[in-house]
Design a protein around this motif. Structure first.
Motif, PDB file in Angstrom:
ATOM      1  N   VAL A   1       9.440  -2.269  -2.939  1.00  0.00           N
ATOM      2  CA  VAL A   1       8.898  -1.915  -4.247  1.00  0.00           C
ATOM      3  C   VAL A   1       9.632  -0.683  -4.774  1.00  0.00           C
ATOM      4  CG1 VAL A   1       7.071  -0.481  -3.253  1.00  0.00           C
ATOM      5  CG2 VAL A   1       6.747  -1.504  -5.517  1.00  0.00           C
ATOM      6  N   GLN A   2       9.751  -0.597  -6.059  1.00  0.00           N
ATOM      7  CA  GLN A   2      10.388   0.569  -6.675  1.00  0.00           C
ATOM      8  C   GLN A   2       9.412   1.742  -6.734  1.00  0.00           C
ATOM      9  OE1 GLN A   2      11.896  -0.802 -10.468  1.00  0.00           O
ATOM     10  NE2 GLN A   2      13.826  -1.449  -9.541  1.00  0.00           N
ATOM     11  N   PRO A   3       9.923   2.942  -6.786  1.00  0.00           N
ATOM     12  CA  PRO A   3       9.033   4.106  -6.933  1.00  0.00           C
ATOM     13  C   PRO A   3       8.092   3.946  -8.123  1.00  0.00           C
ATOM     14  CG  PRO A   3      11.250   4.816  -6.427  1.00  0.00           C
ATOM     15  CD  PRO A   3      11.335   3.334  -6.676  1.00  0.00           C
ATOM     16  N   GLY A   4       6.852   4.304  -7.909  1.00  0.00           N
ATOM     17  CA  GLY A   4       5.832   4.131  -8.933  1.00  0.00           C
ATOM     18  C   GLY A   4       5.100   2.813  -8.861  1.00  0.00           C
ATOM     19  N   GLY A   5       5.604   1.914  -8.040  1.00  0.00           N
ATOM     20  CA  GLY A   5       4.990   0.601  -7.921  1.00  0.00           C
ATOM     21  C   GLY A   5       3.787   0.594  -6.997  1.00  0.00           C
ATOM     22  N   SER A   6       3.227  -0.594  -6.809  1.00  0.00           N
ATOM     23  CA  SER A   6       2.014  -0.768  -6.010  1.00  0.00           C
ATOM     24  C   SER A   6       2.173  -1.902  -5.013  1.00  0.00           C
ATOM     25  CB  SER A   6       0.821  -1.079  -6.925  1.00  0.00           C
ATOM     26  OG  SER A   6       0.573  -0.030  -7.821  1.00  0.00           O
ATOM     27  N   LEU A   7       1.443  -1.772  -3.941  1.00  0.00           N
ATOM     28  CA  LEU A   7       1.330  -2.845  -2.951  1.00  0.00           C
ATOM     29  C   LEU A   7      -0.094  -2.821  -2.406  1.00  0.00           C
ATOM     30  CD1 LEU A   7       4.579  -2.552  -0.780  1.00  0.00           C
ATOM     31  CD2 LEU A   7       3.985  -4.450  -2.304  1.00  0.00           C
ATOM     32  N   ARG A   8      -0.567  -3.965  -1.970  1.00  0.00           N
ATOM     33  CA  ARG A   8      -1.848  -4.026  -1.278  1.00  0.00           C
ATOM     34  C   ARG A   8      -1.632  -4.647   0.094  1.00  0.00           C
ATOM     35  NH1 ARG A   8      -7.619  -7.063  -2.503  1.00  0.00           N
ATOM     36  NH2 ARG A   8      -6.409  -8.902  -1.883  1.00  0.00           N
ATOM     37  N   LEU A   9      -1.948  -3.870   1.105  1.00  0.00           N
ATOM     38  CA  LEU A   9      -1.875  -4.351   2.475  1.00  0.00           C
ATOM     39  C   LEU A   9      -3.234  -4.896   2.890  1.00  0.00           C
ATOM     40  CD1 LEU A   9       0.085  -1.394   4.122  1.00  0.00           C
ATOM     41  CD2 LEU A   9       0.971  -3.356   2.829  1.00  0.00           C
ATOM     42  N   SER A  10      -3.209  -5.878   3.747  1.00  0.00           N
ATOM     43  CA  SER A  10      -4.448  -6.428   4.292  1.00  0.00           C
ATOM     44  C   SER A  10      -4.315  -6.566   5.797  1.00  0.00           C
ATOM     45  CB  SER A  10      -4.790  -7.762   3.651  1.00  0.00           C
ATOM     46  OG  SER A  10      -3.759  -8.712   3.886  1.00  0.00           O
ATOM     47  N   CYS A  11      -5.447  -6.553   6.462  1.00  0.00           N
ATOM     48  CA  CYS A  11      -5.442  -6.618   7.920  1.00  0.00           C
ATOM     49  C   CYS A  11      -6.720  -7.284   8.392  1.00  0.00           C
ATOM     50  CB  CYS A  11      -5.327  -5.220   8.506  1.00  0.00           C
ATOM     51  SG  CYS A  11      -5.492  -5.141  10.292  1.00  0.00           S
TER      52      CYS A  11
ATOM     53  N   ARG B   1      -6.774   7.648  19.563  1.00  0.00           N
ATOM     54  CA  ARG B   1      -8.184   7.284  19.740  1.00  0.00           C
ATOM     55  C   ARG B   1      -8.429   5.815  19.420  1.00  0.00           C
ATOM     56  NH1 ARG B   1     -11.474  11.562  21.875  1.00  0.00           N
ATOM     57  NH2 ARG B   1     -10.472  13.496  21.286  1.00  0.00           N
ATOM     58  N   TYR B   2      -7.398   5.118  19.006  1.00  0.00           N
ATOM     59  CA  TYR B   2      -7.549   3.714  18.644  1.00  0.00           C
ATOM     60  C   TYR B   2      -7.082   2.831  19.793  1.00  0.00           C
ATOM     61  CZ  TYR B   2      -8.497   4.957  13.803  1.00  0.00           C
ATOM     62  OH  TYR B   2      -9.057   5.459  12.653  1.00  0.00           O
ATOM     63  N   SER B   3      -7.850   1.815  20.055  1.00  0.00           N
ATOM     64  CA  SER B   3      -7.560   0.956  21.201  1.00  0.00           C
ATOM     65  C   SER B   3      -6.840  -0.327  20.835  1.00  0.00           C
ATOM     66  CB  SER B   3      -8.871   0.595  21.906  1.00  0.00           C
ATOM     67  OG  SER B   3      -9.757  -0.042  20.993  1.00  0.00           O
ATOM     68  N   THR B   4      -6.949  -0.748  19.603  1.00  0.00           N
ATOM     69  CA  THR B   4      -6.386  -2.038  19.212  1.00  0.00           C
ATOM     70  C   THR B   4      -5.601  -1.878  17.922  1.00  0.00           C
ATOM     71  OG1 THR B   4      -8.254  -3.196  20.233  1.00  0.00           O
ATOM     72  CG2 THR B   4      -6.927  -4.432  18.649  1.00  0.00           C
ATOM     73  N   TRP B   5      -4.390  -2.395  17.931  1.00  0.00           N
ATOM     74  CA  TRP B   5      -3.465  -2.234  16.810  1.00  0.00           C
ATOM     75  C   TRP B   5      -2.946  -3.585  16.338  1.00  0.00           C
ATOM     76  CZ3 TRP B   5      -2.082   2.540  14.729  1.00  0.00           C
ATOM     77  CH2 TRP B   5      -2.554   3.658  15.431  1.00  0.00           C
ATOM     78  N   GLY B   6      -2.615  -3.626  15.051  1.00  0.00           N
ATOM     79  CA  GLY B   6      -1.917  -4.784  14.516  1.00  0.00           C
ATOM     80  C   GLY B   6      -0.425  -4.635  14.729  1.00  0.00           C
ATOM     81  N   GLN B   7       0.321  -5.649  14.313  1.00  0.00           N
ATOM     82  CA  GLN B   7       1.760  -5.673  14.587  1.00  0.00           C
ATOM     83  C   GLN B   7       2.566  -4.881  13.573  1.00  0.00           C
ATOM     84  OE1 GLN B   7       0.278  -7.856  12.815  1.00  0.00           O
ATOM     85  NE2 GLN B   7       1.664  -8.778  11.335  1.00  0.00           N
ATOM     86  N   GLY B   8       1.969  -4.454  12.488  1.00  0.00           N
ATOM     87  CA  GLY B   8       2.674  -3.662  11.498  1.00  0.00           C
ATOM     88  C   GLY B   8       3.297  -4.501  10.397  1.00  0.00           C
ATOM     89  N   THR B   9       3.364  -3.891   9.227  1.00  0.00           N
ATOM     90  CA  THR B   9       4.036  -4.518   8.089  1.00  0.00           C
ATOM     91  C   THR B   9       4.873  -3.446   7.406  1.00  0.00           C
ATOM     92  OG1 THR B   9       3.692  -5.862   6.088  1.00  0.00           O
ATOM     93  CG2 THR B   9       2.065  -4.142   6.528  1.00  0.00           C
ATOM     94  N   LEU B  10       6.103  -3.805   7.064  1.00  0.00           N
ATOM     95  CA  LEU B  10       7.066  -2.822   6.568  1.00  0.00           C
ATOM     96  C   LEU B  10       6.944  -2.642   5.061  1.00  0.00           C
ATOM     97  CD1 LEU B  10       9.457  -0.960   7.183  1.00  0.00           C
ATOM     98  CD2 LEU B  10      10.958  -2.938   6.814  1.00  0.00           C
ATOM     99  N   VAL B  11       6.871  -1.391   4.655  1.00  0.00           N
ATOM    100  CA  VAL B  11       6.858  -1.022   3.239  1.00  0.00           C
ATOM    101  C   VAL B  11       8.114  -0.211   2.955  1.00  0.00           C
ATOM    102  CG1 VAL B  11       5.692   0.343   1.471  1.00  0.00           C
ATOM    103  CG2 VAL B  11       4.354  -1.058   3.063  1.00  0.00           C
ATOM    104  N   THR B  12       8.886  -0.662   1.982  1.00  0.00           N
ATOM    105  CA  THR B  12      10.099   0.034   1.584  1.00  0.00           C
ATOM    106  C   THR B  12       9.999   0.381   0.109  1.00  0.00           C
ATOM    107  OG1 THR B  12      11.392  -1.206   3.201  1.00  0.00           O
ATOM    108  CG2 THR B  12      12.607  -0.059   1.463  1.00  0.00           C
ATOM    109  N   VAL B  13      10.105   1.670  -0.183  1.00  0.00           N
ATOM    110  CA  VAL B  13      10.035   2.149  -1.559  1.00  0.00           C
ATOM    111  C   VAL B  13      11.392   2.748  -1.914  1.00  0.00           C
ATOM    112  CG1 VAL B  13       8.805   3.578  -3.223  1.00  0.00           C
ATOM    113  CG2 VAL B  13       7.601   2.674  -1.205  1.00  0.00           C
ATOM    114  N   SER B  14      12.063   2.095  -2.824  1.00  0.00           N
ATOM    115  CA  SER B  14      13.413   2.538  -3.163  1.00  0.00           C
ATOM    116  C   SER B  14      13.793   2.009  -4.533  1.00  0.00           C
ATOM    117  CB  SER B  14      14.408   2.025  -2.115  1.00  0.00           C
ATOM    118  OG  SER B  14      15.731   2.376  -2.479  1.00  0.00           O
ATOM    119  N   SER B  15      14.654   2.771  -5.196  1.00  0.00           N
ATOM    120  CA  SER B  15      15.169   2.310  -6.483  1.00  0.00           C
ATOM    121  C   SER B  15      16.501   1.609  -6.301  1.00  0.00           C
ATOM    122  CB  SER B  15      15.321   3.503  -7.428  1.00  0.00           C
ATOM    123  OG  SER B  15      16.121   4.503  -6.833  1.00  0.00           O
TER     124      SER B  15
END
Length: 125
Positions: free
Chosen positions: A11-21, A111-125
């Motif tokens: 996403v470009q700077p100033g943009g939006s994303l919605r992550l879900s888990c 302190r967290y015992s369970t994690w998701g695999q991660g999702t990459l967010v890249t903010v760049s113009s």
């Protein structure tokens, strides 16, 4: 519990994303849920957390306040991270996690015992 995170992207700077888990077939009513992020060469850092108390109590890192919103849909067993006004410094892998520890410690990754695999967010113009 196998958490799955989705919604990352470019996403470009100033943009939006919605992550879900979430975790198919699992409920998180009894857990605090948190989002963390980790940029290359940096330690994992707290972004936001939402309390299991059912009234929407939240906590944010200073870097996220006013721009990010964490929410939870118990019916869908899903936690969201709405990210607005994104900046290049928000570029990172974003991870969701669950915990039952005291709310006082929800900003501590260890302190967290369970994690998701991660999702990459890249903010760049």
């Amino acid at each position: 519990v196998q958490l799955q995170a989705f919604g990352g992207g470019f996403v470009q700077p100033g943009g939006s994303l919605r992550l879900s888990c979430g975790a198919p077939g699992r409920t998180f009513i009894n857990y605090h849920m948190g989002w963390f992020r980790q940029a290359p060469g940096k330690e994992r850092e707290f972004v936001a957390a939402i309390n299991r108390n059912g009234v929407g109590t939240t906590r944010y890192a200073d870097s996220a306040k006013g721009r990010f919103t964490i929410s939870k849909d118990n019916a869908k067993n899903t936690v969201y991270l709405q990210m607005n006004s994104l900046k290049p410094e928000d570029t990172a892998g974003y991870y969701c996690a669950v915990t039952t520890i005291l709310w006082t410690y929800v900003d501590s990754a260890n302190r967290y015992s369970t994690w998701g695999q991660g999702t990459l967010v890249t903010v760049s113009s």
